[in-house]
Design a protein around this motif. Structure first.
Motif, PDB file in Angstrom:
ATOM      1  N   ASN A 251       0.884  -9.273 -37.409  1.00 55.93           N
ATOM      2  CA  ASN A 251       1.050 -10.513 -36.636  1.00 55.93           C
ATOM      3  C   ASN A 251       0.036 -11.568 -37.041  1.00 55.93           C
ATOM      4  O   ASN A 251       0.266 -12.770 -36.852  1.00 55.93           O
ATOM      5  N   ILE A 252      -1.085 -11.128 -37.608  1.00 57.13           N
ATOM      6  CA  ILE A 252      -2.083 -12.059 -38.135  1.00 57.13           C
ATOM      7  C   ILE A 252      -1.727 -12.471 -39.562  1.00 57.13           C
ATOM      8  O   ILE A 252      -1.721 -13.648 -39.908  1.00 57.13           O
ATOM      9  N   LEU A 253      -1.389 -11.494 -40.374  1.00 60.35           N
ATOM     10  CA  LEU A 253      -1.133 -11.761 -41.794  1.00 60.35           C
ATOM     11  C   LEU A 253       0.142 -12.568 -42.023  1.00 60.35           C
ATOM     12  O   LEU A 253       0.246 -13.297 -43.013  1.00 60.35           O
ATOM     13  N   LYS A 254       1.116 -12.435 -41.135  1.00 60.35           N
ATOM     14  CA  LYS A 254       2.416 -13.087 -41.363  1.00 60.35           C
ATOM     15  C   LYS A 254       2.345 -14.610 -41.277  1.00 60.35           C
ATOM     16  O   LYS A 254       3.320 -15.299 -41.585  1.00 60.35           O
ATOM     17  N   ASN A 255       1.184 -15.125 -40.873  1.00 60.24           N
ATOM     18  CA  ASN A 255       0.997 -16.581 -40.862  1.00 60.24           C
ATOM     19  C   ASN A 255       0.769 -17.131 -42.266  1.00 60.24           C
ATOM     20  O   ASN A 255       0.633 -18.340 -42.445  1.00 60.24           O
ATOM     21  N   TYR A 256       0.720 -16.230 -43.248  1.00 59.11           N
ATOM     22  CA  TYR A 256       0.479 -16.619 -44.639  1.00 59.11           C
ATOM     23  C   TYR A 256       1.615 -16.140 -45.529  1.00 59.11           C
ATOM     24  O   TYR A 256       2.221 -15.102 -45.281  1.00 59.11           O
ATOM     25  N   LYS A 257       1.881 -16.904 -46.587  1.00 59.50           N
ATOM     26  CA  LYS A 257       2.930 -16.518 -47.539  1.00 59.50           C
ATOM     27  C   LYS A 257       2.419 -15.500 -48.552  1.00 59.50           C
ATOM     28  O   LYS A 257       3.158 -14.622 -48.998  1.00 59.50           O
ATOM     29  N   LYS A 258       1.152 -15.654 -48.920  1.00 64.73           N
ATOM     30  CA  LYS A 258       0.554 -14.759 -49.910  1.00 64.73           C
ATOM     31  C   LYS A 258      -0.734 -14.166 -49.356  1.00 64.73           C
ATOM     32  O   LYS A 258      -1.479 -14.843 -48.645  1.00 64.73           O
ATOM     33  N   VAL A 259      -0.980 -12.915 -49.700  1.00 63.88           N
ATOM     34  CA  VAL A 259      -2.229 -12.261 -49.339  1.00 63.88           C
ATOM     35  C   VAL A 259      -2.876 -11.741 -50.620  1.00 63.88           C
ATOM     36  O   VAL A 259      -2.244 -10.994 -51.376  1.00 63.88           O
ATOM     37  N   ILE A 260      -4.113 -12.146 -50.866  1.00 67.47           N
ATOM     38  CA  ILE A 260      -4.875 -11.678 -52.023  1.00 67.47           C
ATOM     39  C   ILE A 260      -5.831 -10.595 -51.536  1.00 67.47           C
ATOM     40  O   ILE A 260      -6.673 -10.840 -50.667  1.00 67.47           O
ATOM     41  N   THR A 261      -5.712  -9.404 -52.079  1.00 72.40           N
ATOM     42  CA  THR A 261      -6.599  -8.297 -51.705  1.00 72.40           C
ATOM     43  C   THR A 261      -7.686  -8.139 -52.758  1.00 72.40           C
ATOM     44  O   THR A 261      -7.568  -8.634 -53.886  1.00 72.40           O
ATOM     45  N   VAL A 262      -8.749  -7.407 -52.392  1.00 74.48           N
ATOM     46  CA  VAL A 262      -9.885  -7.266 -53.312  1.00 74.48           C
ATOM     47  C   VAL A 262     -10.242  -5.816 -53.596  1.00 74.48           C
ATOM     48  O   VAL A 262     -11.219  -5.545 -54.300  1.00 74.48           O
ATOM     49  N   ASP A 263      -9.478  -4.865 -53.045  1.00 73.14           N
ATOM     50  CA  ASP A 263      -9.737  -3.453 -53.339  1.00 73.14           C
ATOM     51  C   ASP A 263      -8.415  -2.702 -53.431  1.00 73.14           C
ATOM     52  O   ASP A 263      -7.414  -3.101 -52.814  1.00 73.14           O
ATOM     53  N   PRO A 264      -8.363  -1.618 -54.206  1.00 70.79           N
ATOM     54  CA  PRO A 264      -7.110  -0.887 -54.434  1.00 70.79           C
ATOM     55  C   PRO A 264      -6.509  -0.275 -53.174  1.00 70.79           C
ATOM     56  O   PRO A 264      -5.282  -0.199 -53.041  1.00 70.79           O
ATOM     57  N   HIS A 265      -7.337   0.191 -52.238  1.00 69.53           N
ATOM     58  CA  HIS A 265      -6.831   0.833 -51.030  1.00 69.53           C
ATOM     59  C   HIS A 265      -6.047  -0.165 -50.174  1.00 69.53           C
ATOM     60  O   HIS A 265      -4.947   0.134 -49.699  1.00 69.53           O
TER      61      HIS A 265
END
Length: 403
Positions: A251-265
Motif C-alpha cells: 500500500n506504500i509502494l504502489k504509490n510509485y511506478k518504479k522501485v529501485i532496490t539496493v540488495d539482492p534479497h
C-alpha cells in the motif's frame, strides 16, 4: 482439503522425489561446514522432510527437526544438480511453515524475537536515528520512482554488535538473553549498532545514491517511514503473517511506478514473491545497477574476484551486477559461481553463528585464490565475508571509478 493438509501434501510431493543419489551433498554449503552432519545437508533435509510427513500423518511429530531446516541457507544450489528436481530449500520452507502452524515448541527463540519485532517495529531490529543519518547526505525529491533500501544495509551494524555480544557472553548466556527478549520484545530496543559497521553501511548507501545521481536518475525515498519488506517472515515459514504484512508494504509502494532496490534479497522478494500473494502487483522492480551508465566510468585496471549473491544466481538469474563490474575491472569468479555459487553463510549468522563462520571462511578462501580484491553486491554477503578479511561492496568500488 484444509490449508494444513495442502502444506503436508506439498511436503510429501517435494520430499518423495529424492532418490538419495547424494549429488546435492557436493554443493550444499552447510554439509561440509557442519563437519559432514547428514542432518544439515540437502539430502538429509529431503529425507527428513519425508519422515516429518510420515510422522504427522501416522501419529504426531516427535522428532526435533529444527536444526535441520532452520540451518538451510535457501541458496537453492541443490536444485541445480538434482536429477529429479528436488529443492531442499523449498522443503525447508514447508517444514518451517508446519512448525509455525502446529509445533511452536520447536521454534527458535531468535526467530520469535525477529518476527515479533517485524510486526511491531516494521523491522527485524528497532532502528536508531543514527541508522538514517545517510539521508542527510543525499539528493532526492518527489518522483514516481522510489529508492527502496529494504533496511538491509541499515541492519548489518546491529548484526555486528549482536555477534560481539555473543562472543563476550558466550553462547549459553546469549541464548538466554535472546529467549527473554523473544518473550518481551521491547528489550530489543536496547540494541545498538556497531559504529564502525554503521559508518561503512551509511557510506555505501551514499555511494549508491551518488551513482544514481551521476546517471541522471531522479527518485524519492521513504526515510523514517520505510518498512522492511518482510523477507524473514517468508523465509521462516510465517506465510499468513507474510501475506498480511506485505499488504501494508504494498500500500506504500504502489504509490510509485518504479522501485529501485539496493540488495539482492529485497530485489528477489519484491520481483518474484510479492506477485504470488498480491494479484494486482504492478510495480516495476529494478536493481540499482540497471540504471548505471557504463560510459561514466573509467577502467580501474584491477583484477577482482566477484562473489555471486545467492539471490542473484540460486533460483533466479540476474547479471546486472557482474556486467557493470566487468566494465571497470577484470572480473573473475571462483570455481563455485553463477547458478552453483557458494553461499556466504550470512543467513545462518544469528541462529548458527559457528556454522555461518565456517561457511564464510570456505567462501572467502575460494575468492582470495582468485584475487586480493573481493567484490560483492549484497550487504549480508559483504558483512559475512568481511569477517575473514577485506571485502568491498560493489557501490564502494564503482564510485572510485567515476570519471
Amino acid at each position: 482439503m484444509t490449508e494444513f493438509e495442502k502444506i503436508l501434501n506439498d511436503l510429501k510431493n517435494e520430499s518423495s522425489k529424492c532418490i538419495s543419489c547424494g549429488f546435492c551433498d557436493s554443493v550444499c554449503p552447510t554439509y561440509k561446514s557442519s563437519g559432514y552432519d547428514m542432518a544439515k545437508t540437502a539430502r538429509g533435509r529431503a529425507q527428513t522432510g519425508l519422515n516429518v510427513f510420515r510422522e504427522i500423518t501416522l501419529n504426531d511429530l516427535s522428532l526435533n527437526v529444527s536444526d535441520t531446516f532452520y540451518s538451510c541457507l535457501d541458496c537453492h544450489v541443490c536444485l541445480q544438480v538434482c536429477p529429479t528436481g528436488v529443492d531442499a530449500g523449498k522443503i525447508s520452507d514447508i517444514v518451517k511453515a508446519i512448525i509455525y502452524e502446529k509445533y511452536k515448541k520447536l521454534q527458535k527463540p531468535e526467530v520469535n524475537l525477529i518476527i515479533e519485532n517485524i510486526k511491531k517495529y516494521k523491522s527485524p531490529v528497532p532502528l536508531k536515528k543514527v541508522s538514517y543519518e545517510w539521508l542527510g547526505h543525499i539528493k532526492y525529491g518527489r518522483s514516481d520512482t522510489l529508492l527502496y533500501t529494504g533496511l538491509m544495509y541499515q541492519l548489518m551494524p546491529y548484526t555486528e554488535n549482536m555477534e560481539r555480544m555473543r562472543k563476550k557472553l558466550g553462547n549459553k548466556l546469549f541464548h538466554i538473553m535472546i529467549s527473554m527478549a523473544s518473550v518481551i520484545p521491547v528489550f530489543s530496543r536496547f540494541g545498538r549498532p556497531d559504529k564502525r559497521m554503521l559508518d561503512r553501511t551509511n557510506n555505501t548507501l551514499i555511494h549508491i545514491v551518488e551513482l544514481l545521481n551521476k546517471s541522471g536518475i531522479s527518485f524519492d525515498v521513504l526515510g523514517y517511514n520505510e518498512p522492511y519488506p518482510g523477507t524473514l517472515l517468508y523465509d521462516y515459514g510465517y506465510i499468513n503473517d507474510f501475506k498480511d504484512y506485505i499488504t501494508g508494504v504494498y500500500n506504500i509502494l504502489k504509490n510509485y511506478k518504479k522501485v529501485i532496490t539496493v540488495d539482492p534479497h529485497t530485489y528477489n522478494i519484491l520481483r518474484y514473491e510479492y506477485k504470488k500473494y498480491i494479484p494486482d502487483f504492478n510495480i516495476d522492480v529494478y536493481y540499482y545497477t540497471d540504471f548505471l551508465n557504463k560510459s561514466m566510468f573509467t577502467n580501474s585496471g584491477k583484477t577482482v574476484a566477484f562473489h555471486d549473491p545467492c539471490h542473484f544466481q540460486g533460483n533466479t538469474e540476474y547479471n546486472g551486477a557482474i556486467n557493470i563490474i566487468s566494465s571497470v575491472a577484470k572480473a573473475v569468479k571462483p570455481e563455485r559461481n553463477s547458478n552453483l555459487t557458494y553461499c556466504c553463510g550470512g543467513p545462518d549468522e544469528l541462529l548458527y553463528p559457528d556454522l555461518s563462520m565456517n561457511i564464510s571462511k570456505n567462501r572467502y578462501n575460494q575468492l582470495i585464490e582468485k584475487s586480493q580484491n573481493i567484490i560483492t553486491a549484497c550487504p549480508i554477503c559483504s558483512y559475512s565475508l568481511s569477517r575473514n578479511g577485506n571485502v568491498n561492496d560493489l557501490a564502494d568500488f564503482l564510485v572510485k571509478c567515476i570519471k
